[in-house]
Motif scaffolding. Structure first.
Motif, short mmCIF file in Angstrom:
data_model
loop_
_atom_site.label_atom_id
_atom_site.label_comp_id
_atom_site.label_asym_id
_atom_site.label_seq_id
_atom_site.Cartn_x
_atom_site.Cartn_y
_atom_site.Cartn_z
N TYR A 178 0.82 -1.22 0.00
CA TYR A 178 0.00 0.00 0.00
C TYR A 178 0.86 1.27 0.00
CZ TYR A 178 -4.71 1.73 0.66
OH TYR A 178 -5.95 2.28 0.50
N ASP A 183 -7.26 7.07 -1.29
CA ASP A 183 -7.77 5.98 -0.47
C ASP A 183 -7.83 6.28 1.02
OD1 ASP A 183 -7.94 4.55 -2.79
OD2 ASP A 183 -6.64 2.90 -2.16
N ASP A 184 -8.68 5.59 1.67
CA ASP A 184 -8.91 5.36 3.10
C ASP A 184 -9.68 6.47 3.79
OD1 ASP A 184 -6.75 7.15 4.13
OD2 ASP A 184 -5.36 5.53 3.60
N SER A 218 -12.78 3.89 3.84
CA SER A 218 -12.95 2.84 4.84
C SER A 218 -13.64 3.45 6.06
CB SER A 218 -11.60 2.26 5.26
OG SER A 218 -11.02 1.54 4.18
N HIS A 232 -13.95 0.98 0.09
CA HIS A 232 -12.62 0.46 0.41
C HIS A 232 -12.69 -0.44 1.65
CE1 HIS A 232 -8.39 0.39 -0.36
NE2 HIS A 232 -8.01 1.09 0.71
N HIS A 255 -10.55 -2.23 6.38
CA HIS A 255 -9.26 -2.29 5.68
C HIS A 255 -8.46 -3.55 6.04
CE1 HIS A 255 -5.53 -0.79 3.85
NE2 HIS A 255 -6.30 0.08 3.21
N PRO A 276 -8.31 -3.47 -0.11
CA PRO A 276 -7.18 -2.95 0.65
C PRO A 276 -5.86 -3.56 0.21
CG PRO A 276 -9.02 -3.41 2.11
CD PRO A 276 -9.40 -3.96 0.76
N HIS A 284 -3.17 8.81 -0.97
CA HIS A 284 -3.88 8.54 0.27
C HIS A 284 -4.23 9.83 1.00
CE1 HIS A 284 -1.80 4.72 -0.54
NE2 HIS A 284 -2.85 4.17 0.06
#
Length: 330
Positions: free
Chosen positions: A8, A155-156, A180, A204, A208, A244, A294
C-alpha cells in the motif's frame, strides 16, 4: 489461483444561362386580349426562377445581398453560441491560472477533454485474473483511451484537511475517493463536503483488512457493510471497489459482485509528498493511467495533502497530461 500483492505504501450560376436562344420581338401594335406576359417578361421570370432554385440547392451567388436601409443581417445562432463558449473557456483559464499561482504551482493544470460519448470497453488486466473470472468485476490499472489523461484516486480517509478541499475545488481537479468506515466515521461531514463538490465516494471496505485471509462471508460483510454505510451517510451505493493493499482473490470479487460492485480499479502509479512509485518498468505515465494516493498528513508524510497535490500536478502537467474523472470513462 493468482493473487495480486501490492504494498500500500510502496477533429454567377456557372454560365448556365449566359446565352438565351432567340431574340426578343417588337411588341405588336394591336392590344393583347389576354393576361400572358410578354416574351422579355417571361425570360426575366425564368431567370429569376432559375436563380432562386440554384440558391435553394446550395449554390453560392456571385455577390452577397446587402440589407435594405434600416435593416440588419442577423448573425447565425451557432456563431453566437461559439462566442459564448470561447468566452467561458477564457474565463475558466484565467481563473485556473490565478488559482494555480495562489496554490504555488508554476503552471496551471491542463483542462480535461470532454467525456467520451462512447465509453471504453473495460476488461481485466492480463495477469490480474482469478481462476474463474468470467462474470466477475474487472480488475484494471489503466483505462483504454487515446486521450492524454490520468485519473487521481485517493484511499482510506485518515486525513481530513480543509485546505485540500479548497485547493482541489479552486483548481477544479477531479478525483475519486475510496473510503474505509473505521477512518471516516469520526467525521462523516468532511466527506459530505467532498461529495458536494462533485467527488464520487467509493468502497474500500469497513475495516481495511487483508481480504485473502478472510472467508467469503467475512469479505462480503466488509464490502456490503461499507456499501450500507455510504448509502446511509451519502445517499448512494457505490459501483466501484478497491481491495485494501490491492490484494484480492476469487471470493473477494464474488463478494463484491454480490454487493453491487461493477468494477475494481487498482492503480498504475502511486504519488506521495516526496516521490512517485511506478508499476511499469518504463517509470512513466501513459494515457488512461490510474494514479493512487492517500488521505495523509504530516503525521504520516513529510508534508501535507496540498504538498502531495503539487507534486502530482507538476509531473502530470509537465508531461502534457490533464486530470479527468474516472467515472466519465466507465
Amino acid at each position: 489461483m493468482r493473487l495480486v500483492r501490492q504494498n500500500y505504501s510502496n477533429g454567377v450560376i456557372g454560365g448556365s444561362f449566359s446565352r438565351v436562344r432567340g431574340t426578343a420581338r417588337p411588341a405588336p401594335t394591336r392590344p393583347r386580349t389576354n393576361n400572358r406576359p410578354t416574351r422579355p417578361a417571361r425570360t426575366a421570370i425564368t431567370l429569376l426562377t432559375v436563380t432562386a432554385l440554384a440558391a435553394g440547392c446550395g449554390e453560392t451567388p456571385s455577390t452577397t445581398p446587402k440589407p435594405a436601409a434600416g435593416q440588419q443581417l442577423l448573425k447565425a445562432p451557432p456563431a453566437r453560441a461559439m462566442d459564448t463558449y470561447a468566452t467561458k473557456l477564457r474565463q475558466e483559464q484565467r481563473a485556473r491560472a490565478t488559482a494555480a499561482k495562489r496554490w504555488g504551482l508554476s503552471e496551471p493544470p491542463l483542462p480535461a477533454p470532454p467525456a467520451p460519448e462512447q465509453k471504453p470497453r473495460i476488461s481485466t488486466r492480463k495477469g490480474f485474473e482469478v481462476d474463474d473470472h468470467e462474470g466477475l468485476p474487472p480488475v484494471f490499472t489503466t483505462i483504454p483511451t487515446k486521450d492524454k489523461v490520468v485519473f487521481l484516486t485517493i484511499d482510506d480517509g485518515a486525513e481530513k484537511d480543509p485546505a485540500f478541499l479548497r485547493m482541489m475545488s479552486e483548481l477544479k481537479i477531479p478525483y475519486t475517493a475510496f473510503l474505509s468506515d473505521y477512518l471516516i466515521k469520526e467525521d462523516y461531514g468532511y466527506f459530505r463536503k467532498m461529495q458536494d463538490r462533485g467527488v464520487v465516494l467509493n468502497n474500500h471496505t469497513l475495516n481495511h483488512r487483508y481480504m485473502p485471509n478472510l472467508s467469503y462471508e467475512r469479505q462480503k460483510r466488509e464490502i456490503c457493510g461499507m456499501q450500507d454505510v455510504i448509502e446511509k451517510r451519502y445517499g448512494k451505493r457505490p459501483t466501484l471497489f478497491r481491495p485494501p493493499f490491492g490484494n484480492y482473490n476469487e471470493d473477494t470479487l464474488r463478494a463484491a459482485r454480490a454487493c453491487g460492485i461493477k468494477a475494481a480499479p487498482l492503480w498504475n502509479e502511486e504519488v506521495f509528498v516526496d516521490r512517485w512509485d511506478y508499476r511499469e518498468l518504463d517509470r512513466d505515465l501513459h494515457p488512461g493511467d490510474i494514479v493512487l494516493s492517500h488521505f495523509r498528513g504530516r503525521e504520516h508524510w513529510k508534508g501535507t495533502m496540498p504538498d502531495m497535490v503539487r507534486r502530482f500536478l507538476k509531473l502530470v502537467t509537465d508531461k502534457g497530461y490533464a486530470v479527468a474523472r474516472i467515472e466519465d470513462y466507465l
